[in-house]
Design a protein around this motif. Sequence first.
Motif, short mmCIF file in Angstrom:
data_model
loop_
_atom_site.label_atom_id
_atom_site.label_comp_id
_atom_site.label_asym_id
_atom_site.label_seq_id
_atom_site.Cartn_x
_atom_site.Cartn_y
_atom_site.Cartn_z
N TYR B 105 9.11 3.58 0.17
CA TYR B 105 8.85 2.40 -0.75
C TYR B 105 8.99 0.99 0.24
CZ TYR B 105 9.68 -1.16 -4.20
OH TYR B 105 9.67 -2.47 -5.14
N ILE B 144 1.95 -6.33 -6.75
CA ILE B 144 2.43 -5.30 -7.59
C ILE B 144 1.68 -3.91 -7.32
CG2 ILE B 144 0.53 -5.72 -9.47
CD1 ILE B 144 4.39 -4.92 -10.22
N ARG B 145 0.40 -4.03 -6.83
CA ARG B 145 -0.23 -2.64 -6.54
C ARG B 145 0.63 -2.14 -5.42
NH1 ARG B 145 -6.02 -1.67 -8.10
NH2 ARG B 145 -5.16 0.45 -7.46
N VAL B 148 3.90 -0.61 -6.75
CA VAL B 148 3.57 0.60 -7.50
C VAL B 148 3.17 1.78 -6.49
CG1 VAL B 148 2.29 1.51 -9.34
CG2 VAL B 148 2.82 -0.75 -9.52
N ALA B 213 -0.93 6.01 -9.23
CA ALA B 213 -0.58 4.82 -8.37
C ALA B 213 -2.15 4.43 -7.82
CB ALA B 213 0.03 5.25 -7.08
N LEU B 217 -5.06 -1.39 -12.13
CA LEU B 217 -4.19 -2.10 -13.21
C LEU B 217 -4.87 -2.99 -14.29
CD1 LEU B 217 -1.39 -3.27 -10.73
CD2 LEU B 217 -1.34 -1.14 -12.29
#
Lengths: 223, 222
Positions: B105, B144-145, B148, B213, B217
């Motif tokens: 992450y 954000i991509r 995620v 993932a 979006l």
Amino acid sequence: MTQQVHVFQSKICSSIPGRFELDLELKTNHRVTALFGPSGAGKTTILKLIAGWLESNSTVALHGNPSGRVQPLRDRGVGMVYQDDLLFPHLDVLDNAQFAIKYARSERRMEPSVFDSLCENFGIVHLLGRKIFNLSGGERQRVALVRALAAMPKLLLCDEPVSAVDRVGRTELLANLQSWTEREQIVVIMVTHDHDEIRRMAGHVWHIDAGRLIAEGSPDSVI
Amino acid sequence: MTAEDYTAIILSLAVALAATISVVCVGTPIAWYIAKKPFRGSGLVVAISTLPLVLPPTVTGYLLLEIFGRRAIVGHFLEQQFGLVIVFHWTGAVLAAAVTSFPLYFVSARSAFASVDFAYEQAARLMGCSEWTVFWRITLPLSIRGLVAGGVLGFVRALGDFGATLMVAGNIPGRTRTAALALYDATILGDAARARSLVAVLGAVAVAAIWFAGRPLSKGGR
């Protein structure tokens, strides 16, 4: 009353070639001051210095505030319109235009009725529901101008704000800009290469080359 | 599959979810800070944060026991002060999964934050926005991509952790036996049908997570 913008810098970060040595004074009896000079002269850098973008040992005193204290960007009361517009790609036209109204600190929030007339003034009402990537270059620049003005700046920095517009559209857009900044008493510093634009818009010209002020004065005396 | 295997699968999903939430909560501010405000020594923070990616999971597990074991300083403190025992407990499984999935992450989030053009953030500041608003309205939506994707990778890694979980939480049926450990048991016992079922479930969850993932979006991504 004279508001003053002093920009002085002896040295800025090494990633920018050359040294800037400037001591500029902006008088508000000229609503629009043009920043003029060849490519690479440092015009955009000067705008970024005034805006407070660049960390440097420059002293910038805005709106008659002579303190050397470095103000956070959000407290400067400065708006900027960028050469590459910098519209937020994840927001649509309305959210871009209203960004400051929605998210800025309360004293910089424009009344909805004023925002409506701002959109009408720049002819973007029909664009408000659109996505940013569906706009033409000229439309993007209109939205960028509205976005900057909706934050109610006291000083607006424009980096070639009409470069993506054809000659007819350019005249109209600059007239829109002029009428709005006069109505709201906003001082403008505008980078442009166009002599006609300078003569039509500006009361004062700074001629910059290699980071230095070569000449300043009325448009007719400088260009 | 036995009832115990279903329990193991549910436990695995719960542990992986709890680990992912912990990793996102801790990793997001660190990744943002390192990406946006690098400081002297940030390289060391990056190296320590990504260490579990290259260490054998059993080494990570051993180091966690050295820190969180009942006789170790932190473990002893937690037990004395809060009555919290990490070893041979589901919280140990969460800790092990979180530590092993953290680098996946962290690396994604750091690179996602770094890829957000500084000019957009400066433009928002100049319009009168606070740092908090700049983060929530500009930096986060534009990254954000990557966040995620990093979260999903971390979740899948947490779901599949074996070595560190075994070292810290043990293999107690119904309490700390995750699906990966149950698969090991089934294989050792020669129960191929059980093993295949567990492989199918773990594989399906991993594939679903990767699909999630990768999908576009609807709002907020680029």
